[in-house]
Design a protein around this motif. Sequence first.
Motif, PDB file in Angstrom:
ATOM      1  N   LEU A 117       0.839  -1.195   0.000  1.00 10.89           N
ATOM      2  CA  LEU A 117       0.000   0.000   0.000  1.00 10.89           C
ATOM      3  C   LEU A 117       0.878   1.251   0.000  1.00 10.89           C
ATOM      4  CD1 LEU A 117      -2.809   1.365   0.408  1.00 10.89           C
ATOM      5  CD2 LEU A 117      -2.433   1.106   2.873  1.00 10.89           C
ATOM      6  N   THR A 118       0.642   2.105  -0.993  1.00  8.78           N
ATOM      7  CA  THR A 118       1.370   3.389  -1.035  1.00  8.78           C
ATOM      8  C   THR A 118       0.376   4.480  -1.412  1.00  8.78           C
ATOM      9  OG1 THR A 118       1.867   3.410  -3.400  1.00  8.78           O
ATOM     10  CG2 THR A 118       3.423   2.222  -1.969  1.00  8.78           C
ATOM     11  N   GLU A 119       0.860   5.695  -1.415  1.00  8.68           N
ATOM     12  CA  GLU A 119       0.000   6.825  -1.769  1.00  8.68           C
ATOM     13  C   GLU A 119      -0.482   6.740  -3.214  1.00  8.68           C
ATOM     14  OE1 GLU A 119       2.070  10.361  -0.558  1.00  8.68           O
ATOM     15  OE2 GLU A 119       2.070   9.714   1.538  1.00  8.68           O
ATOM     16  N   ASP A 120       0.200   5.980  -4.035  1.00  5.25           N
ATOM     17  CA  ASP A 120      -0.180   5.884  -5.451  1.00  5.25           C
ATOM     18  C   ASP A 120      -0.986   4.629  -5.771  1.00  5.25           C
ATOM     19  OD1 ASP A 120       1.379   8.174  -5.905  1.00  5.25           O
ATOM     20  OD2 ASP A 120       3.207   6.935  -5.975  1.00  5.25           O
ATOM     21  N   SER A 121      -1.441   3.939  -4.732  1.00  2.00           N
ATOM     22  CA  SER A 121      -2.090   2.637  -4.963  1.00  2.00           C
ATOM     23  C   SER A 121      -3.463   2.735  -5.617  1.00  2.00           C
ATOM     24  CB  SER A 121      -2.260   1.893  -3.635  1.00  2.00           C
ATOM     25  OG  SER A 121      -1.016   1.509  -3.127  1.00  2.00           O
ATOM     26  N   PHE A 122      -4.040   3.931  -5.696  1.00  2.00           N
ATOM     27  CA  PHE A 122      -5.464   3.997  -6.069  1.00  2.00           C
ATOM     28  C   PHE A 122      -5.732   4.556  -7.463  1.00  2.00           C
ATOM     29  CE2 PHE A 122      -5.069   3.923  -1.495  1.00  2.00           C
ATOM     30  CZ  PHE A 122      -5.841   2.803  -1.213  1.00  2.00           C
ATOM     31  N   THR A 123      -4.677   4.701  -8.251  1.00  2.00           N
ATOM     32  CA  THR A 123      -4.878   5.170  -9.626  1.00  2.00           C
ATOM     33  C   THR A 123      -5.799   4.192 -10.368  1.00  2.00           C
ATOM     34  OG1 THR A 123      -2.611   5.931  -9.525  1.00  2.00           O
ATOM     35  CG2 THR A 123      -3.613   5.903 -11.709  1.00  2.00           C
ATOM     36  N   ASP A 124      -6.846   4.726 -10.996  1.00  2.00           N
ATOM     37  CA  ASP A 124      -7.812   3.940 -11.788  1.00  2.00           C
ATOM     38  C   ASP A 124      -8.688   3.000 -10.946  1.00  2.00           C
ATOM     39  OD1 ASP A 124      -6.948   5.095 -14.141  1.00  2.00           O
ATOM     40  OD2 ASP A 124      -5.398   3.560 -14.448  1.00  2.00           O
ATOM     41  N   ILE A 125      -8.661   3.169  -9.646  1.00  4.82           N
ATOM     42  CA  ILE A 125      -9.526   2.325  -8.804  1.00  4.82           C
ATOM     43  C   ILE A 125     -10.907   3.000  -8.659  1.00  4.82           C
ATOM     44  CG2 ILE A 125      -9.867   1.525  -6.405  1.00  4.82           C
ATOM     45  CD1 ILE A 125      -7.933  -0.229  -8.028  1.00  4.82           C
ATOM     46  N   ASP A 126     -11.969   2.199  -8.817  1.00  3.98           N
ATOM     47  CA  ASP A 126     -13.330   2.728  -8.656  1.00  3.98           C
ATOM     48  C   ASP A 126     -13.815   2.582  -7.218  1.00  3.98           C
ATOM     49  OD1 ASP A 126     -13.882   3.251 -11.508  1.00  3.98           O
ATOM     50  OD2 ASP A 126     -13.665   1.069 -11.692  1.00  3.98           O
TER      51      ASP A 126
END
Length: 340
Positions: free
Chosen positions: A60-69
């Motif tokens: 888990l990082t700050e960039d983990s949520f790109t393109d996540i709905d």
Amino acid sequence: MKKDKYNVAVVGATGAVGEQMREVLEEREFPVGELRLLASERSAGQFLEFQGKQHRVEILTEDSFTDIDIGLFSAGSSVSAKFAPLAVAAGAVVVDNTGCFRMEPDVPLVVPEVNPQEIANYKNRGIVANPNCSTIQMVVALKPLHDAVRIKRVVVSTYQSVSGAGRKAMEELSQQVAALFNGRELKKEKFPHQIAFNCIPHIDVFTEGGYTKEELKMIDETRKILGEPSLPVTATTVRVPVFCSHSESVNVETVVKLSAAEARKILREAPGVIVADEPENNVYPLAIEATGKDATYVGRIRDDNSVANGLNLWIVADNLRKGAALNTVQIAEILIRDYL
Ligand code: A2P
């Protein structure tokens, strides 16, 4: 335009609840596009199965949520406090299974059988909170009774399984049982006392008034979910040496008299409830039978003859499923059906 599939991140994917999330998403055929399994650096390199394929666990990082709905969070409050807003900022809607946002007034706290309409308020913060496991199963059973005769007071004592404290807590119970049988030294890490062959009236930390935080969660969350901010509720929460599923003894006083037979009839028709109440055949809800199931089981339904309008109930549900992963996925299903 509606999407056919949604990219889903499971935060805390290697945990006891995270495992159930994968199972429930798969079983219920949630339209998952990409599944991103997130955990701490401790799990780096691990693979977990979903829909017959192995998925690598990512850190888990700050960039983990790109393109996540949709982000399904179950990695503890501090992780949610930091990463849920980042997920929302990246465009995801978060269903949070920790205590982090539950009591924030602009975050909906939802049990789909009880207050699904509240999900509309996900728009306030991009977050829907999943209640505490013990609260969920209790309100599933109380809501239909409340609708019928108005509940005046609730007294609950819980018998909560160790899985509610996570995977390590389950291992601790196993290891303590083995240690006791083999004369080895007992290790205590997750619980303040030996949990094997014991009951510990202490879940989460104590607060000034003598209640534990778990007890206050049951009180506050029940009021919020039922929309009754001053409903008298009192709770004693107890950890018992059961691996999975929480049991609860619940005493309810109602405004209008409801007989045990009437309560049974109402509960038989209630969504998400299965009445298991044939004492003559030794049938009543049992933790080992509720485990792996979706329903909230209610039995031992009987008049409380010590008050004018009283009922006693025994309520059991799988805390990892209805108490956590299933409720979370049910919320996500309503989100994609009605809002996303
Ligand atoms: P990990 O397995 O890498 O420690 P449980 O409730 O069963 O103890 O599981 C907790 C879950 O939350 C696990 O998946 C755990 O991952 C994850 N987790 C705990 N702390 C963090 C963190 N700081 N960052 C990411 N994931 C975390």
